[in-house]
Design a protein around this motif. Structure first.
Motif, PDB file in Angstrom:
ATOM      1  N   SER A   1      -4.407  11.001  42.033  1.00 47.25           N
ATOM      2  CA  SER A   1      -5.514  10.871  42.981  1.00 47.25           C
ATOM      3  C   SER A   1      -6.791  11.486  42.430  1.00 47.25           C
ATOM      4  O   SER A   1      -7.868  10.872  42.467  1.00 47.25           O
ATOM      5  CB  SER A   1      -5.137  11.539  44.308  1.00 47.25           C
ATOM      6  OG  SER A   1      -6.195  11.453  45.225  1.00 47.25           O
ATOM      7  N   LEU A   2      -6.693  12.707  41.890  1.00 41.01           N
ATOM      8  CA  LEU A   2      -7.880  13.377  41.378  1.00 41.01           C
ATOM      9  C   LEU A   2      -8.402  12.717  40.105  1.00 41.01           C
ATOM     10  O   LEU A   2      -9.621  12.714  39.868  1.00 41.01           O
ATOM     11  CB  LEU A   2      -7.579  14.854  41.123  1.00 41.01           C
ATOM     12  CG  LEU A   2      -7.297  15.699  42.370  1.00 41.01           C
ATOM     13  CD1 LEU A   2      -7.075  17.151  41.978  1.00 41.01           C
ATOM     14  CD2 LEU A   2      -8.426  15.586  43.390  1.00 41.01           C
ATOM     15  N   ALA A   3      -7.510  12.175  39.290  1.00 42.91           N
ATOM     16  CA  ALA A   3      -7.964  11.485  38.081  1.00 42.91           C
ATOM     17  C   ALA A   3      -8.848  10.299  38.443  1.00 42.91           C
ATOM     18  O   ALA A   3      -9.848  10.013  37.765  1.00 42.91           O
ATOM     19  CB  ALA A   3      -6.766  11.026  37.254  1.00 42.91           C
ATOM     20  N   ALA A   4      -8.493   9.604  39.529  1.00 42.91           N
ATOM     21  CA  ALA A   4      -9.316   8.489  39.985  1.00 42.91           C
ATOM     22  C   ALA A   4     -10.625   8.982  40.597  1.00 42.91           C
ATOM     23  O   ALA A   4     -11.702   8.439  40.326  1.00 42.91           O
ATOM     24  CB  ALA A   4      -8.538   7.660  41.005  1.00 42.91           C
ATOM     25  N   GLU A   5     -10.539  10.032  41.396  1.00 43.45           N
ATOM     26  CA  GLU A   5     -11.708  10.512  42.121  1.00 43.45           C
ATOM     27  C   GLU A   5     -12.730  11.191  41.221  1.00 43.45           C
ATOM     28  O   GLU A   5     -13.944  11.041  41.423  1.00 43.45           O
ATOM     29  CB  GLU A   5     -11.270  11.495  43.213  1.00 43.45           C
ATOM     30  CG  GLU A   5     -12.414  12.060  44.032  1.00 43.45           C
ATOM     31  CD  GLU A   5     -11.942  12.952  45.162  1.00 43.45           C
ATOM     32  OE1 GLU A   5     -12.767  13.703  45.705  1.00 43.45           O
ATOM     33  OE2 GLU A   5     -10.743  12.883  45.524  1.00 43.45           O
ATOM     34  N   LEU A   6     -12.274  11.937  40.233  1.00 43.60           N
ATOM     35  CA  LEU A   6     -13.168  12.769  39.433  1.00 43.60           C
ATOM     36  C   LEU A   6     -13.605  12.119  38.123  1.00 43.60           C
ATOM     37  O   LEU A   6     -14.402  12.693  37.386  1.00 43.60           O
ATOM     38  CB  LEU A   6     -12.503  14.120  39.150  1.00 43.60           C
ATOM     39  CG  LEU A   6     -12.139  14.932  40.409  1.00 43.60           C
ATOM     40  CD1 LEU A   6     -11.450  16.227  40.022  1.00 43.60           C
ATOM     41  CD2 LEU A   6     -13.360  15.199  41.267  1.00 43.60           C
ATOM     42  N   ALA A   7     -13.096  10.934  37.813  1.00 48.69           N
ATOM     43  CA  ALA A   7     -13.549  10.208  36.623  1.00 48.69           C
ATOM     44  C   ALA A   7     -15.008   9.791  36.821  1.00 48.69           C
ATOM     45  O   ALA A   7     -15.450   9.573  37.953  1.00 48.69           O
ATOM     46  CB  ALA A   7     -12.673   8.979  36.407  1.00 48.69           C
ATOM     47  N   PRO A   8     -15.797   9.648  35.761  1.00 48.30           N
ATOM     48  CA  PRO A   8     -15.403   9.798  34.355  1.00 48.30           C
ATOM     49  C   PRO A   8     -15.632  11.191  33.775  1.00 48.30           C
ATOM     50  O   PRO A   8     -15.277  11.423  32.631  1.00 48.30           O
ATOM     51  CB  PRO A   8     -16.316   8.785  33.661  1.00 48.30           C
ATOM     52  CG  PRO A   8     -17.590   8.865  34.463  1.00 48.30           C
ATOM     53  CD  PRO A   8     -17.147   9.061  35.890  1.00 48.30           C
ATOM     54  N   LYS A   9     -16.187  12.097  34.545  1.00 56.55           N
ATOM     55  CA  LYS A   9     -16.536  13.406  33.999  1.00 56.55           C
ATOM     56  C   LYS A   9     -15.319  14.283  33.725  1.00 56.55           C
ATOM     57  O   LYS A   9     -15.306  15.075  32.780  1.00 56.55           O
ATOM     58  CB  LYS A   9     -17.478  14.145  34.961  1.00 56.55           C
ATOM     59  CG  LYS A   9     -18.884  13.582  35.044  1.00 56.55           C
ATOM     60  CD  LYS A   9     -19.663  13.905  33.787  1.00 56.55           C
ATOM     61  CE  LYS A   9     -21.129  13.547  33.932  1.00 56.55           C
ATOM     62  NZ  LYS A   9     -21.910  13.865  32.727  1.00 56.55           N
ATOM     63  N   ILE A  10     -14.296  14.164  34.579  1.00 52.22           N
ATOM     64  CA  ILE A  10     -13.129  15.034  34.464  1.00 52.22           C
ATOM     65  C   ILE A  10     -11.886  14.184  34.237  1.00 52.22           C
ATOM     66  O   ILE A  10     -11.616  13.246  34.989  1.00 52.22           O
ATOM     67  CB  ILE A  10     -12.951  15.891  35.734  1.00 52.22           C
ATOM     68  CG1 ILE A  10     -14.202  16.745  35.971  1.00 52.22           C
ATOM     69  CG2 ILE A  10     -11.715  16.784  35.617  1.00 52.22           C
ATOM     70  CD1 ILE A  10     -14.176  17.518  37.278  1.00 52.22           C
ATOM     71  N   ARG A  11     -11.159  14.504  33.188  1.00 46.65           N
ATOM     72  CA  ARG A  11      -9.900  13.829  32.861  1.00 46.65           C
ATOM     73  C   ARG A  11      -8.743  14.709  33.333  1.00 46.65           C
ATOM     74  O   ARG A  11      -8.717  15.901  33.058  1.00 46.65           O
ATOM     75  CB  ARG A  11      -9.769  13.607  31.359  1.00 46.65           C
ATOM     76  CG  ARG A  11     -10.862  12.740  30.763  1.00 46.65           C
ATOM     77  CD  ARG A  11     -10.716  12.602  29.255  1.00 46.65           C
ATOM     78  NE  ARG A  11     -10.987  13.850  28.549  1.00 46.65           N
ATOM     79  CZ  ARG A  11     -10.071  14.670  28.059  1.00 46.65           C
ATOM     80  NH1 ARG A  11      -8.776  14.405  28.215  1.00 46.65           N
ATOM     81  NH2 ARG A  11     -10.430  15.772  27.425  1.00 46.65           N
ATOM     82  N   ILE A  12      -7.777  14.126  34.021  1.00 47.85           N
ATOM     83  CA  ILE A  12      -6.633  14.892  34.518  1.00 47.85           C
ATOM     84  C   ILE A  12      -5.341  14.227  34.070  1.00 47.85           C
ATOM     85  O   ILE A  12      -5.100  13.047  34.349  1.00 47.85           O
ATOM     86  CB  ILE A  12      -6.667  15.012  36.048  1.00 47.85           C
ATOM     87  CG1 ILE A  12      -7.963  15.702  36.485  1.00 47.85           C
ATOM     88  CG2 ILE A  12      -5.439  15.777  36.552  1.00 47.85           C
ATOM     89  CD1 ILE A  12      -8.068  15.990  37.948  1.00 47.85           C
ATOM     90  N   ASN A  13      -4.517  14.993  33.366  1.00 50.01           N
ATOM     91  CA  ASN A  13      -3.232  14.509  32.883  1.00 50.01           C
ATOM     92  C   ASN A  13      -2.145  15.520  33.216  1.00 50.01           C
ATOM     93  O   ASN A  13      -2.428  16.697  33.452  1.00 50.01           O
ATOM     94  CB  ASN A  13      -3.291  14.263  31.380  1.00 50.01           C
ATOM     95  CG  ASN A  13      -4.221  13.123  31.016  1.00 50.01           C
ATOM     96  OD1 ASN A  13      -3.926  11.958  31.251  1.00 50.01           O
ATOM     97  ND2 ASN A  13      -5.383  13.453  30.453  1.00 50.01           N
ATOM     98  N   VAL A  14      -0.911  15.049  33.208  1.00 52.75           N
ATOM     99  CA  VAL A  14       0.240  15.879  33.564  1.00 52.75           C
ATOM    100  C   VAL A  14       1.241  15.879  32.417  1.00 52.75           C
ATOM    101  O   VAL A  14       1.561  14.827  31.857  1.00 52.75           O
ATOM    102  CB  VAL A  14       0.926  15.353  34.839  1.00 52.75           C
ATOM    103  CG1 VAL A  14       2.152  16.198  35.185  1.00 52.75           C
ATOM    104  CG2 VAL A  14      -0.047  15.335  36.007  1.00 52.75           C
ATOM    105  N   VAL A  15       1.748  17.056  32.102  1.00 53.85           N
ATOM    106  CA  VAL A  15       2.832  17.208  31.134  1.00 53.85           C
ATOM    107  C   VAL A  15       4.110  17.495  31.911  1.00 53.85           C
ATOM    108  O   VAL A  15       4.130  18.390  32.767  1.00 53.85           O
ATOM    109  CB  VAL A  15       2.544  18.336  30.133  1.00 53.85           C
ATOM    110  CG1 VAL A  15       3.700  18.478  29.147  1.00 53.85           C
ATOM    111  CG2 VAL A  15       1.235  18.071  29.396  1.00 53.85           C
ATOM    112  N   ALA A  16       5.159  16.746  31.623  1.00 57.46           N
ATOM    113  CA  ALA A  16       6.428  16.888  32.344  1.00 57.46           C
ATOM    114  C   ALA A  16       7.531  17.282  31.365  1.00 57.46           C
ATOM    115  O   ALA A  16       8.176  16.423  30.770  1.00 57.46           O
ATOM    116  CB  ALA A  16       6.782  15.586  33.051  1.00 57.46           C
ATOM    117  N   PRO A  17       7.762  18.575  31.191  1.00 56.26           N
ATOM    118  CA  PRO A  17       8.790  19.015  30.233  1.00 56.26           C
ATOM    119  C   PRO A  17      10.195  18.920  30.821  1.00 56.26           C
ATOM    120  O   PRO A  17      10.396  18.868  32.039  1.00 56.26           O
ATOM    121  CB  PRO A  17       8.433  20.490  29.982  1.00 56.26           C
ATOM    122  CG  PRO A  17       7.133  20.731  30.678  1.00 56.26           C
ATOM    123  CD  PRO A  17       7.035  19.694  31.761  1.00 56.26           C
TER     124      PRO A  17
END
Length: 244
Positions: A159-175
């Protein structure tokens, strides 16, 4: 380079990520509960500010926003829990605590930093990294509380990756299970740890450095065209079965 805030930056994946980001030249601001460990990490890393506090305190995030500065190049929320129990033994208090630390803490960390992240974004955008677990995609018994909380992290990130683009990139690491202080309750039993390791295609458990390598990359300008991704660092556990 602009400063990167790391929640949980004094041990395990958070500290390993901090070390890798420092080798890339990033100044840092660490956030953790233990003031003594914070001071030790700052002394090791150099060019690093810090804020001591617990992510269950909603006032912490405003303090971090004030102390870390009005321009940020990234944020890493490396705070989590591992509370494993069969469903009848999971209390409401445990489930709420897991959600508060893993999901709500991540939300408040990004929310409080959003203005500074936009200001410091640059051409590559500011990189935010959150953490999930292989147990969200795979489904393991006795993981209901933590998988619920981390599943919320994944939804939050998209949700935040869509809302805050293009200035902020949000990714998730799933170990998958990783040899960190947080997981010592499981990994200190070598018979158990070896059995779990054998379930992975790569036949070992992960290390903090395995996970931090991806996290530090996702913060950096090298990942300028990546956002909204949930990426496993799991030895193949989420996708591969090497035994029948």
């Amino acid at each position: 380079m602009e400063r990167v805030v790391i929640y949980g930056g004094t041990g395990g994946i958070g500290l390993a990520t901090a070390r890798m980001l420092r080798t890339r030249g990033y100044p840092l601001h660490l956030v953790a509960r233990d003031a003594g460990r914070l001071e030790a990490a700052v002394a090791e890393l150099g060019e690093t500010g810090f804020t001591a506090g617990n992510v269950t305190d909603p006032n912490l995030f405003a303090r971090v926003a004030e102390e870390a500065g009005d321009r940020l190049g990234g944020l890493v929320y490396a705070v989590g829990t591992i509370n494993l129990a069969p469903l009848p033994k999971v209390t409401a208090e445990t489930a709420i605590d897991d959600f508060r630390i893993n999901a709500l803490g991540a939300f408040l960390a990004v929310q409080s930093a959003a203005r500074a992240l936009k200001a410091g974004a640059g051409e590559a955008g500011a990189g935010v990294v959150l953490f999930s677990t292989v147990a969200v995609a795979q489904g393991f018994a006795h993981h209901a509380s933590v998988a619920m909380a981390k599943g919320a992290v994944e939804g939050l990130a998209l949700s935040l990756a869509a809302e805050l683009a293009p200035k902020i990139r949000i990714n998730v690491v799933a170990p998958s299970l990783t040899r960190t202080p947080l997981a010592e309750g499981i990994t200190r039993n070598e018979t158990l740890a070896s059995g779990i390791a054998a379930m992975h295609a790569l036949q070992r458990l992960g290390t903090a450095e395995d996970v931090a390598a991806l996290a530090s990359f996702l913060v950096s300008a090298e990942a300028a065209y990546m956002t909204g991704q949930i990426i496993g660092v799991d030895g193949g556990r989420s996708q591969l079965r090497t035994k029948g």
